[in-house]
Design an enzyme around this catalytic site. Structure first.
Site, PDB file in Angstrom:
ATOM      1  CE  LYS A  67      -3.483  -0.964  -0.556  1.00 44.83           C
ATOM      2  NZ  LYS A  67      -3.889  -1.542  -2.033  1.00 44.83           N
ATOM      3  CG  HIS A 106       4.167  -6.130  -1.321  1.00 41.49           C
ATOM      4  ND1 HIS A 106       4.299  -4.837  -1.846  1.00 41.49           N
ATOM      5  CD2 HIS A 106       2.867  -6.512  -1.431  1.00 41.49           C
ATOM      6  CE1 HIS A 106       3.233  -4.384  -2.304  1.00 41.49           C
ATOM      7  NE2 HIS A 106       2.370  -5.331  -2.448  1.00 41.49           N
ATOM      8  CB  SER A 159      -3.475   2.895   2.438  1.00 42.22           C
ATOM      9  OG  SER A 159      -3.690   2.268   1.137  1.00 42.22           O
TER      10      SER A 159
END
Ligand code: A3P
Length: 304
Positions: free
Chosen positions: A56, A117, A147
């Site tokens: 995010k 990620h 988020s």
């Protein structure tokens, strides 16, 4: 994959949220943990470009900018497929009947642009051995938390977020998928001193996309005419990407991402955290933040 392709595979999507396990103390989906050996053994190539972020932090945005740069601002070429298909997400397993991210990467032609990620210590070692270029994007902890909370609500395979209060506690403790935001941003910040890493900030991109896109151009050793740069800036604005079905994740199975709960392209703003953090939460967060971020030269802007 496009909605049509997903439909063609006729998968009964699990509507239950994925189980969580750990690799070296970092929470991941159990699907990832079970295949960790494969992910760790991933073979990077010298001309791979890796886009790395904490979830995010602006991954999709950066992916669209990079794709536009690589295609000299040709919008139609960038609409050839959804974000998910264009750039393999190396550690991700969506479903056993679909190729996992590393297999999508293996099948992709070079030069490849890949997404991850993973925290820096869990990046497959071949990326360092091959001296790959990496673009890392970081976003301030508070907006990132808000988020991520909404993403957990809309994405039916993410762990149950609970209330905002409960989610924030887990986020601060690093008990969310891909682990601690604090360790992630600090780890990659340190790594940039020894590797080919361009470290960018969401807030800078928002404030001055031209300046930041120019940094990416320089890093990728690309030179583009002013008109093309203008086109890239326009095409990658939040309002435009929000309406782009190839970038807004509406092509993703609706059983998984429910945009009615919260759209993937939610607000795209800096400082939205102020609408969620209570005064007490903010004080507690700030005290904890000071401790966790002590001793690093890394600083963030929480508002513009
Ligand atoms: P919000 O939930 O705050 O709106 P990721 O791609 O890493 O999953 O990050 C998603 C976040 O980036 C979402 O944040 C999304 O709205 C925002 N985002 C996506 N495209 C953007 C753009 N062009 N400009 C600004 N923010 C964008």
């Amino acid at each position: 994959m496009s909605a049509e392709k997903f439909e063609a595979i006729k998968i009964d999507w699990e509507v239950t949220r994925y189980e969580v396990a750990e690799v070296e103390g970092i929470p991941f989906t159990k699907k990832i943990c079970d295949k960790w050996d494969k992910i760790w053994a991933f073979q990077a190539k010298p001309d791979d470009l890796l886009i790395s972020t904490y979830a995010k932090a602006g991954t999709t945005w950066t992916q669209e900018i990079v794709d536009m740069i690589q295609h000299d601002g040709d919008i139609e070429k960038c609409k050839r497929a959804s974000t998910y298909e264009r750039h393999p997400f190396i550690e991700w397993i969506l479903h056993e009947r679909l190729p996992p991210g590393w297999e999508q990467a293996e099948a992709a032609p070079s030069p490849r642009t890949l997404k991850t990620h993973l925290p820096v210590q869990l990046i497959p070692p071949s990326f360092w051995e091959q001296n790959c270029k990496i673009i890392y994007v970081a976003r301030n902890a508070k907006d990132n938390a808000v988020s991520y909370y909404h993403f957990h609500r809309m994405n039916q395979i993410m762990p149950e977020p609970g209330t905002w209060e409960e989610f924030l506690e887990k986020y601060m403790a690093g008990e969310v998928l891909w682990g601690s935001w604090y360790d992630h941003v600090k780890g990659w910040w340190k790594a940039k001193d020894n590797h080919r890493i361009l470290y960018l900030f969401y807030e800078d991109l928002k404030e001055n996309p031209r300046r930041e896109i120019q940094k990416i151009l320089q890093f990728l050793e690309k030179d583009l005419e002013k008109e093309i740069l203008d086109k890239i800036i326009h095409h990658t604005q939040f309002e435009i990407m929000k309406d782009n079905p190839m970038a807004n994740y509406t092509a993703f199975p609706s059983e998984i991402m429910n945009h009615k709960i919260s759209p993937f392209m939610r607000k795209g703003a800096v400082g939205d955290w102020k609408n969620y953090f209570t005064v007490a939460q903010n004080e507690r967060f700030n005290d904890d933040y000071k401790k966790k971020m002590a001793g690093t030269s890394l600083t963030f802007r929480m508002e513009l």
